[in-house]
Design an enzyme around this catalytic site. Structure first.
Site, PDB file in Angstrom:
ATOM      1  N   CYS A 135       1.140  -1.267   0.125  1.00  0.00           N
ATOM      2  CA  CYS A 135       0.228   0.386   0.064  1.00  0.00           C
ATOM      3  C   CYS A 135       0.735   1.549   0.298  1.00  0.00           C
ATOM      4  CB  CYS A 135      -1.164   0.512   1.138  1.00  0.00           C
ATOM      5  SG  CYS A 135      -1.724   1.400   1.544  1.00  0.00           S
ATOM      6  N   CYS A 138      -0.173   4.199   2.185  1.00  0.00           N
ATOM      7  CA  CYS A 138      -0.650   3.361   3.022  1.00  0.00           C
ATOM      8  C   CYS A 138       0.919   4.355   4.019  1.00  0.00           C
ATOM      9  CB  CYS A 138      -0.724   2.641   4.419  1.00  0.00           C
ATOM     10  SG  CYS A 138      -2.015   1.789   2.908  1.00  0.00           S
ATOM     11  N   ASP A 139       1.569   3.760   2.767  1.00  0.00           N
ATOM     12  CA  ASP A 139       3.383   3.938   3.364  1.00  0.00           C
ATOM     13  C   ASP A 139       4.668   4.483   2.980  1.00  0.00           C
ATOM     14  OD1 ASP A 139       2.804   2.442   5.325  1.00  0.00           O
ATOM     15  OD2 ASP A 139       2.959  -0.380   4.143  1.00  0.00           O
TER      16      ASP A 139
END
Ligand code: NAP
Length: 312
Positions: A135, A138-139
């Site tokens: 992701c 997300c990261d």
């Protein structure tokens, strides 16, 4: 444990499930939506969409909030963060057991979506969360000024590679062929981005490091040359596998596990429908997921009404 009965239960609260919920509840079915997570599905993690009609650009999370608010307008009962223990689609009514409840329903709509496919190479599990991520939204921010690799040549890989360039120093896009599968418009953007370097005809054989990812063992499939590529992180985007663990064996699926439906979204079991990414579909977009949900919602309503008429 409490016993709960609904006309229709929708498994999965992404765009397909929320759209089906809206159509079922508006059709005056007693409707519940169950998710193992928060509602919103995969698009909640998309930074931005620019191909959902009516919105030139909209954040994925924001769009999914709008879907949920719209379903709320028709009093859909929502059960998020449910741990599913078993699903019996064959019995009538259908029964879904979670840790907290026993749900029964005349009809079930499966909208459980799909999850990222794993590379299946050494180091992938070992370094999950320590340099291996599925992701970018997300990261990505954790990789400020670092060097990362994205694997794959589809829309997801190329879009996420572009997204990552706002944080990182460099993205290697490692693809097993010398031609991308992604839409042309997305390819053009990637080719123009000077932070992206393409590593064509190549596969990742191993992910290496001590505590964190330090390099990838790469093999060129045309020349058979192998070498190490230094990276701080790797984002595999090589496709998706359907979330079907609880239905296997009960329902007709294709060779990759995607659920087969007819054009009313009905599966091999009467009164059971499948929609969105979990279904054997030629296009996986938020708009097609929503469209599947509308079709299933209407036909599940007809199915439940017919059952009620038989009972009267
Ligand atoms: P995808 O379209 O199936 O692409 C997967 C890519 O990974 C392909 O390039 C494939 O190579 C490569 N690949 C597959 N297995 C591999 C392996 N074992 N090792 C190395 N490479 C491998 O998957 P996706 O990009 O995740 O997209 C999934 C669906 O969502 C698609 O229908 C896509 O169009 C849709 N989507 C749409 C958007 C959008 O419209 N904005 C955004 C994201 C996703 P080959 O090309 O050689 O097969």
């Amino acid at each position: 444990m409490t016993d709960l009965y609904f006309d229709v239960i929708i498994l999965g609260g992404g765009p397909a499930g929320l759209s089906a919920a809206l159509y079922c509840a508006r059709g005056e079915l007693n409707t519940a939506i169950i998710d193992t997570n928060m509602l919103g599905g995969q698009p909640s993690n998309y930074l931005e969409l620019e191909n959902y009609p009516g919105f030139k650009r909209i954040g994925g999370y924001e769009l999914m909030e709008k879907f949920e608010e719209h379903a709320d307008m028709f009093n859909v009962q929502k059960f998020s963060m449910q741990e599913i223990l078993s699903v019996d689609l064959i019995s009538n009514p259908k029964v879904i057991k979670t840790k907290e409840h026993v749900f029964s329903a005349s009809s079930v709509i499966i909208a459980t979506g799909a999850k990222p496919m794993k590379l299946g190479v050494n180091g992938e599990i070992e370094f999950a969360g320590r340099g291996v991520s599925y992701c970018a939204v997300c990261d990505g921010a954790f990789y400020k000024d670092k060097i990362v690799a994205v694997v794959g040549g589809g829309n997801s890989a190329v879009e996420e590679a572009i997204y990552l360039t706002q944080f990182v120093k460099k993205v290697y896009l490692v693809h097993r062929r010398d031609e991308l599968r992604a839409d042309k418009i997305i390819q053009e953007r990637a080719f123009k981005n000077n932070k992206i370097e393409f590593v064509w005809d190549s596969v990742v054989q191993k992910i290496n490091g001590k505590d964190l990812v330090e390099s990838l063992s790469i093999k060129n499939v045309k020349t058979n040359d192998s070498y190490e590529l230094s990276v701080d992180g790797i984002f595999p985007y090589i496709g998706i596998v359907p979330n079907v663990e609880f239905f296997n064996g009960q329902i007709e699926q294709d060779s990759k596990g995607f659920i087969i439906t007819n054009n009313t979204m009905e599966t091999s079991i009467n009164g059971v429908y499948a929609i969105g990414d979990v279904r054997n579909t030629p296009l996986r977009q938020v708009v097609t997921a929503a469209s599947d949900g509308a079709v299933a919602g209407v036909y599940a309503s007809k199915y439940v009404q017919a059952l009620h008429e038989v009972k009267i």
